[in-house]
Design a protein around this motif. Structure first.
Motif, mmCIF file in Angstrom:
data_model
loop_
_atom_site.group_PDB
_atom_site.id
_atom_site.type_symbol
_atom_site.label_atom_id
_atom_site.label_comp_id
_atom_site.label_asym_id
_atom_site.label_seq_id
_atom_site.Cartn_x
_atom_site.Cartn_y
_atom_site.Cartn_z
ATOM 1 N N PHE A 159 32.864 12.811 14.907
ATOM 2 C CA PHE A 159 32.411 13.894 14.027
ATOM 3 C C PHE A 159 33.328 14.018 12.814
ATOM 4 N N ALA A 162 32.456 11.094 10.504
ATOM 5 C CA ALA A 162 31.107 11.257 9.959
ATOM 6 C C ALA A 162 30.959 12.529 9.134
ATOM 7 N N ARG A 185 27.134 15.765 12.104
ATOM 8 C CA ARG A 185 26.482 15.472 13.380
ATOM 9 C C ARG A 185 26.411 13.973 13.674
ATOM 10 N N CYS A 186 26.594 13.657 14.962
ATOM 11 C CA CYS A 186 26.503 12.278 15.449
ATOM 12 C C CYS A 186 25.737 12.258 16.768
ATOM 13 N N THR A 207 26.740 3.310 9.341
ATOM 14 C CA THR A 207 26.303 4.591 9.915
ATOM 15 C C THR A 207 27.001 4.896 11.232
ATOM 16 N N ALA A 227 26.066 8.497 12.876
ATOM 17 C CA ALA A 227 25.921 9.713 12.073
ATOM 18 C C ALA A 227 24.437 9.957 11.844
ATOM 19 N N LEU A 267 27.782 6.919 6.560
ATOM 20 C CA LEU A 267 29.038 7.630 6.690
ATOM 21 C C LEU A 267 29.552 7.986 5.296
#
Length: 132
Positions: free
Chosen positions: A49, A52, A55-56, A88, A118, A128
């Protein structure tokens, strides 16, 4: 099971700690591997988190190795560190260590690499930060 009682130290930052309870056991009295896996997934998400910046979602768990069982009353500490980033995704190495209820020595019980992606508000993969 392999022997993980070598005098090594945890890799990564501490990201979680929990006590294993009787409700978390299998019929043999050992803690369920799934219980431990769930705690590792939650803890491993912390550095994902941060990378990123939002949210993941967990998409994979690689190389999971169980070295030692966890017993009721053991204190389980979880450590995590980012090992790779993609466009990502974030790969996080997660280790779980136990300290027996009446002991002082910590022993590595399991480890694995968790991959998080992410995601945006519609739950689709997003780049990201800095990957634009």
């Amino acid at each position: 099971m392999t022997d993980a009682s070598s005098p090594t130290l945890p890799e990564g930052e501490p990201v979680g700690r929990v006590i294993a309870m009787p409700a978390d056991t299998n019929p043999e009295g050992d803690i369920f591997g799934g219980w431990l896996l769930a705690h590792m997934d939650l803890a491993g998400a912390t550095p994902a988190f941060q990378v990123a910046q939002g949210r993941c979602s967990t998409v994979a768990v690689d190389g999971m190795v169980f070295h030692q069982p966890v017993s009721v009353g053991d204190e389980v500490s979880i450590y995590a560190r980012v090992v790779r980033t993609g466009r990502t995704s974030v790969g996080v190495r997660v280790e779980a260590w136990k300290r027996p209820r009446y002991g002082q020595e910590s022993i590595k019980v399991t480890e694995g690499v968790f991959t998080y992606v992410a995601i945006d508000a519609e739950r689709r993969p997003r780049l990201l930060p800095g990957r634009e």
